[in-house]
Design a protein around this motif. Structure first.
Motif, PDB file in Angstrom:
ATOM      1  N   ASN A 126       5.836 109.484  65.075  1.00  0.00           N
ATOM      2  CA  ASN A 126       4.625 109.289  65.893  1.00  0.00           C
ATOM      3  C   ASN A 126       4.912 108.515  67.182  1.00  0.00           C
ATOM      4  N   CYS A 127       4.181 108.859  68.221  1.00  0.00           N
ATOM      5  CA  CYS A 127       4.297 108.189  69.514  1.00  0.00           C
ATOM      6  C   CYS A 127       3.946 106.706  69.344  1.00  0.00           C
ATOM      7  N   PHE A 128       4.749 105.831  69.945  1.00  0.00           N
ATOM      8  CA  PHE A 128       4.522 104.391  69.778  1.00  0.00           C
ATOM      9  C   PHE A 128       3.174 103.974  70.366  1.00  0.00           C
ATOM     10  N   ILE A 129       2.746 104.654  71.440  1.00  0.00           N
ATOM     11  CA  ILE A 129       1.509 104.240  72.106  1.00  0.00           C
ATOM     12  C   ILE A 129       0.268 104.893  71.493  1.00  0.00           C
ATOM     13  N   CYS A 130       0.246 106.221  71.407  1.00  0.00           N
ATOM     14  CA  CYS A 130      -1.001 106.871  70.963  1.00  0.00           C
ATOM     15  C   CYS A 130      -1.031 107.119  69.462  1.00  0.00           C
ATOM     16  N   GLY A 131       0.126 107.037  68.795  1.00  0.00           N
ATOM     17  CA  GLY A 131       0.136 107.209  67.344  1.00  0.00           C
ATOM     18  C   GLY A 131       0.089 108.665  66.893  1.00  0.00           C
ATOM     19  N   THR A 180       8.065 107.405  73.104  1.00  0.00           N
ATOM     20  CA  THR A 180       6.656 107.755  73.380  1.00  0.00           C
ATOM     21  C   THR A 180       6.584 109.129  74.040  1.00  0.00           C
ATOM     22  N   HIS A 181       5.418 109.737  74.014  1.00  0.00           N
ATOM     23  CA  HIS A 181       5.158 110.876  74.899  1.00  0.00           C
ATOM     24  C   HIS A 181       5.318 110.349  76.323  1.00  0.00           C
ATOM     25  N   ASP A 182       5.907 111.139  77.232  1.00  0.00           N
ATOM     26  CA  ASP A 182       6.055 110.561  78.584  1.00  0.00           C
ATOM     27  C   ASP A 182       4.698 110.383  79.268  1.00  0.00           C
ATOM     28  N   SER A 183       3.722 111.250  78.919  1.00  0.00           N
ATOM     29  CA  SER A 183       2.395 111.089  79.540  1.00  0.00           C
ATOM     30  C   SER A 183       1.738 109.779  79.075  1.00  0.00           C
ATOM     31  N   CYS A 184       1.930 109.436  77.804  1.00  0.00           N
ATOM     32  CA  CYS A 184       1.355 108.181  77.300  1.00  0.00           C
ATOM     33  C   CYS A 184       2.003 106.986  77.995  1.00  0.00           C
ATOM     34  N   ASN A 185       3.304 107.082  78.218  1.00  0.00           N
ATOM     35  CA  ASN A 185       4.008 105.970  78.858  1.00  0.00           C
ATOM     36  C   ASN A 185       3.574 105.824  80.319  1.00  0.00           C
TER      37      ASN A 185
HETATM   38 ZN   LIG Z   1       1.480 109.487  72.825  1.00  0.00          ZN
END
Ligand SMILES: [Zn+2]
Length: 539
Positions: free
Chosen positions: A29-34, A68-73
């Motif tokens: 899972n993405c660290f930011i959005c999960g 992370t997803h790069d968009s989330c970052n």
């Molecule tokens: Zn994400």
């Protein structure tokens, strides 16, 4: 790879290896959005970044990396990824609340998202101490805490650290949403700085669903900590309290005492709640039935003479709030209730200084609250209904599918000056017509149009309460004609005027002069000529 010497030193294989390791330690899972990251589908669209930024002492080391997803970052709301993760979660809670019923998130939403707000808490309160246990959490040990008495109000209270499962948000005493300062508080607590004020709460033994501990103050601090994973919060709890006294005290704190900055629209909403509260108390004091409305605004003023000034404000707040929050009100989506005015064309204050100050009768009525209610001619009800109908007409003719929310209301004239092509004529016109000093001038003529209409049918009326008389139907066509011809005036889409006439904020008199003479006070010809109101309403 940014500033990481470590990452730049890796071969392609080593980099892929690190990516895989982070992916599995984060359970994919993405660290930011999960949300899940797919190593093949998202290949080339994943970022490795420092959890704790190098700038604040984070290490350039695999232990300090996250995937992370790069968009989330890119769109993260804080440099520290742990804080960014918390704020991303709050954004999801906020979106869910708004999707649910178009409202803004409050502490209740945060508590529920964390598994809180589940149970009432039964407190055994003796004279000097209170006892309780967290039985629903299978924690049967009995806590004993001292009971204190507030010297002047004689209200009794206790201090306790309570699990979030027993905490509830009180949106009656505290109807404010969580504001934009939450991010700062999350960072503050994340940096291990302590909470300075405890949250305030109350419970009533007569609560039908069991005594719930309702938090009415300190929701931002509570929400920030709960989002950071805190499961118990310190609270000062008023014991079997009179919610009306707390409501009044909290309203005063945010209005007359100015201890807390409440948005105006929130003050009005609290005033409305207090108005209905006083109605309730009046019935009780007089031994009237629970739905009795046979008394007037004036009777309420007389009865609560110790606070007659506040009572008058509650009466007007009730009138304003019932218009602002009328479910049929189509102008409402164009009003920024928070008063910042960067996305929407109208601020709440502008609405008060124009619509409400022009059209709401500012004095109290002597007729019973339910006077002529059945016939649809109740004065306050007519006033509300006709103001909402006028607002809807304005929204339909001048704003809906004209004002473009994605263009917004931020520095529109500046953007026009610099040749921004994204601003359409329709958007520019809608924006300009809603500017306070312009709206003030053209909306004022509505009163003139009403006067003519009543004069034409020989109907006597009091000008200061004209919206409390039923308007004849043809008057609505007059309003519509007026708005349509106002909209046709070329001045609203003249981009050359962005630097001059529309450049700065003008006062009300400036635009009155323009409408009366066609010229600015400096003599610049802006309109073809003076407004011809009579012609405008007939067209
Ligand atoms: Zn994400």
């Amino acid at each position: 790879l940014g500033a990481s010497l470590y990452l730049r030193g890796l071969t392609a294989d080593q980099f892929q290896d690190l990516t895989n390791k982070l992916w599995s330690s984060q359970h994919g899972n993405c660290f930011i959005c999960g949300q899940p990251m797919d190593l093949t589908v998202h290949a080339g669209h994943l970022d490795i970044d420092h959890v704790e930024p190098l700038a604040v002492g984070g290490k350039d080391d695999p232990l300090n990396f996250a995937l992370t997803h790069d968009s989330c970052n890119r769109s993260k709301q804080a440099a520290d990824l742990r804080v960014a993760r918390v704020l991303a979660r709050f954004s999801r809670i906020r979106a869910a609340a708004s999707l649910d019923d178009g409202r803004s998130a409050n502490l209740g939403d945060v508590l529920k998202d964390s598994g809180g707000s589940k149970y009432p808490l039964v407190v055994q309160d003796a004279v000097e101490e209170a006892r309780f246990a967290f039985s629903q959490l299978s924690d049967e040990s009995v806590r004993t805490v001292p009971i204190y008495k507030d010297t002047l109000s004689e209200m009794r209270y206790l201090f306790a650290e309570l699990p979030i499962e027993y905490l509830h948000h009180d949106d009656r005493i505290n109807p404010r949403p969580i504001g934009s300062n939450l991010g700062g508080l999350v960072e503050e607590f994340h940096r291990k700085l302590p909470q300075l004020h405890v949250a305030l709460a109350w419970y009533s033994k007569s609560d039908e669903s069991g005594p719930k501990i309702k938090v009415f103050d300190g929701q931002h601090k509570a929400a920030a900590q709960v989002l950071l994973g805190v499961r118990r919060l310190p609270v000062r709890v008023f014991i079997d309290a009179d919610p009306d006294a707390l409501l009044t005290a909290n309203t005063h704190a945010g209005t007359t005492l100015r201890q807390v900055a409440f948005d105006k629209s929130i003050q009005r909403h609290l005033g409305n709640t207090l108005f209905w509260d006083r109605v309730q108390r009046f019935r009780k004091d007089r031994g009237l039935a629970e739905d009795d409305l046979s008394f007037s605004e004036r009777d309420l003023m007389r009865h609560f003479k110790g606070e007659f000034r506040a009572m008058k404000r509650y009466i007007l707040d009730a009138a304003r709030d019932s218009i602002t929050n009328d479910p049929e009100n189509r102008l409402r989506p164009f009003i920024d209730l928070g008063g910042r005015k960067t996305e929407r064309p109208l601020s709440y204050s502008t609405v008060e200084r124009t619509f409400y100050s022009f059209f709401i009768y500012q004095d109290v009525l002597d007729t019973a609250l339910d006077f002529e209610y059945e016939s649809g001619l109740n004065p306050r009800d007519l006033e509300r209904g006709q103001i909402v109908r006028l607002m809807n007409l304005i929204a339909d003719k001048l704003l809906i599918s004209e004002f473009d929310p994605s263009s917004g209301a931020y520095r529109v004239e500046n953007r026009v000056q610099s040749g921004d092509d994204d601003i359409t004529d329709a958007h520019l016109r809608a924006y300009r017509l809603m500017r306070e000093e312009i709206l003030y001038a053209w909306l004022g003529y509505i009163k003139q149009i009403v006067s003519w209409s009543f004069a034409a049918i020989g109907k006597p009326f009091k000008a200061e309460r004209m919206f409390q008389y039923q308007f004849p139907e043809p008057l609505w066509s007059n309003f519509e004609n007026y708005l349509v011809s106002l909209k046709k005036m070329p001045v609203w889409v003249n981009r050359d005027l962005a630097t001059t006439v529309f450049g700065g904020k003008q006062n009300y008199a400036f635009w009155q002069q323009v409408f009366e003479s066609g010229k600015t006070p400096q003599g610049q010809q802006v309109l073809a000529g003076p407004l011809d109101l009579m012609k405008m309403v007939q067209e």
